[in-house]
Scaffold this motif. Structure first.
Motif, PDB file in Angstrom:
ATOM      1  N   ALA A 152       0.828  -1.206   0.000  1.00  0.00           N
ATOM      2  CA  ALA A 152       0.000   0.000   0.000  1.00  0.00           C
ATOM      3  C   ALA A 152       0.861   1.254   0.000  1.00  0.00           C
ATOM      4  CB  ALA A 152      -0.935  -0.005   1.202  1.00  0.00           C
ATOM      5  N   LYS A 153       1.978   1.221   0.738  1.00  0.00           N
ATOM      6  CA  LYS A 153       2.877   2.369   0.756  1.00  0.00           C
ATOM      7  C   LYS A 153       3.473   2.612  -0.628  1.00  0.00           C
ATOM      8  CE  LYS A 153       4.336   2.116   5.571  1.00  0.00           C
ATOM      9  NZ  LYS A 153       5.470   1.851   6.472  1.00  0.00           N
ATOM     10  N   ALA A 154       3.852   1.522  -1.321  1.00  0.00           N
ATOM     11  CA  ALA A 154       4.442   1.651  -2.656  1.00  0.00           C
ATOM     12  C   ALA A 154       3.420   2.206  -3.645  1.00  0.00           C
ATOM     13  CB  ALA A 154       4.955   0.296  -3.132  1.00  0.00           C
ATOM     14  N   GLU A 155       2.161   1.743  -3.550  1.00  0.00           N
ATOM     15  CA  GLU A 155       1.113   2.250  -4.443  1.00  0.00           C
ATOM     16  C   GLU A 155       0.860   3.728  -4.198  1.00  0.00           C
ATOM     17  OE1 GLU A 155      -2.339  -0.131  -3.904  1.00  0.00           O
ATOM     18  OE2 GLU A 155      -1.407  -1.924  -4.745  1.00  0.00           O
ATOM     19  N   GLU A 156       0.844   4.133  -2.945  1.00  0.00           N
ATOM     20  CA  GLU A 156       0.603   5.533  -2.599  1.00  0.00           C
ATOM     21  C   GLU A 156       1.738   6.417  -3.115  1.00  0.00           C
ATOM     22  OE1 GLU A 156       0.424   8.076   1.469  1.00  0.00           O
ATOM     23  OE2 GLU A 156      -0.808   6.257   1.394  1.00  0.00           O
ATOM     24  N   LYS A 157       2.962   5.927  -3.004  1.00  0.00           N
ATOM     25  CA  LYS A 157       4.112   6.679  -3.488  1.00  0.00           C
ATOM     26  C   LYS A 157       4.051   6.825  -5.008  1.00  0.00           C
ATOM     27  CE  LYS A 157       9.135   6.803  -3.178  1.00  0.00           C
ATOM     28  NZ  LYS A 157      10.331   6.105  -2.698  1.00  0.00           N
ATOM     29  N   GLY A 158       3.655   5.744  -5.714  1.00  0.00           N
ATOM     30  CA  GLY A 158       3.510   5.788  -7.168  1.00  0.00           C
ATOM     31  C   GLY A 158       2.432   6.768  -7.603  1.00  0.00           C
ATOM     32  N   GLU A 159       1.341   6.833  -6.872  1.00  0.00           N
ATOM     33  CA  GLU A 159       0.272   7.779  -7.190  1.00  0.00           C
ATOM     34  C   GLU A 159       0.744   9.218  -7.006  1.00  0.00           C
ATOM     35  OE1 GLU A 159      -3.058   6.751  -4.783  1.00  0.00           O
ATOM     36  OE2 GLU A 159      -3.411   4.851  -5.815  1.00  0.00           O
ATOM     37  N   LYS A 160       1.530   9.480  -5.987  1.00  0.00           N
ATOM     38  CA  LYS A 160       2.051  10.832  -5.761  1.00  0.00           C
ATOM     39  C   LYS A 160       2.965  11.257  -6.903  1.00  0.00           C
ATOM     40  CE  LYS A 160       1.900  11.198  -0.738  1.00  0.00           C
ATOM     41  NZ  LYS A 160       2.705  11.355   0.482  1.00  0.00           N
TER      42      LYS A 160
END
Length: 173
Positions: A152-160
């Motif tokens: 989830a952290k990696a997905e959130e970072k990719g979205e940013k």
């Protein structure tokens, strides 16, 4: 089942969501205690004469979800009688057990000795509003959120990063 008010009322109450943990022995009780300790939640122990969950507890379990852990301990199960004697309960009772105040890195004194945290016994009339005020008094102020996983952290970072790229394109034009 006919379409009468009583039947429809009982149907709706039976379908009401419930987040009350059922305790069917000492093993289940240790699981509930470990869950409360893991998330730092206070426990509300509902000692009941029968196995049926009260509708008020169903409502309060959804209202105070992730702010308090509600466990129902029925007296009808032989395995639960020791829990009734341990807490000194006869009949129906509600006990609020606050979370233990140990720091994560340290060994808890409560585990080494047989002391329990101070408990608060509800001794008022079992009406919805009085129970709700008792729960509000002993529940956490905010909900406990589970820790985000690595994915989830990696997905959130990719979205940013994607949103930053879009903003750059807009500013350059």
């Amino acid at each position: 089942m006919e379409r009468k008010a009583d039947d429809m009322s009982s149907f709706a109450l039976d379908l009401m969501p419930s987040f009350v943990e059922r305790v069917n022995g000492p093993e289940d009780f240790t699981k509930v205690k470990n869950k409360a300790k893991k998330f730092g939640l206070p426990m509300m122990l509902v000692f009941a004469n029968d196995r049926r969950i009260l509708n008020e507890m169903k409502f309060l379990s959804t209202e105070f979800r992730r702010r308090v852990l509600i466990a129902q301990i029925p007296f009808s199960k032989k395995e639960n009688k020791n829990l009734f004697f341990e807490y000194g309960v006869r009949g129906q009772a509600l006990i609020a057990v606050p979370p233990s105040e140990t720091v994560e890195g340290e060994q808890g004194d409560l585990e080494d000795s047989n002391q329990r945290p101070k408990e608060f016994v509800y001794d008022g009339k079992w009406s919805l509003h009085r129970l709700q005020s008792f729960f509000a008094e002993h529940a956490l102020a905010t909900e406990v959120k589970p820790k985000p996983t690595e994915k989830a952290k990696a997905e959130e970072k990719g979205e940013k990063e994607q949103s930053e790229k879009k903003d750059r394109v807009k500013t350059e034009l």
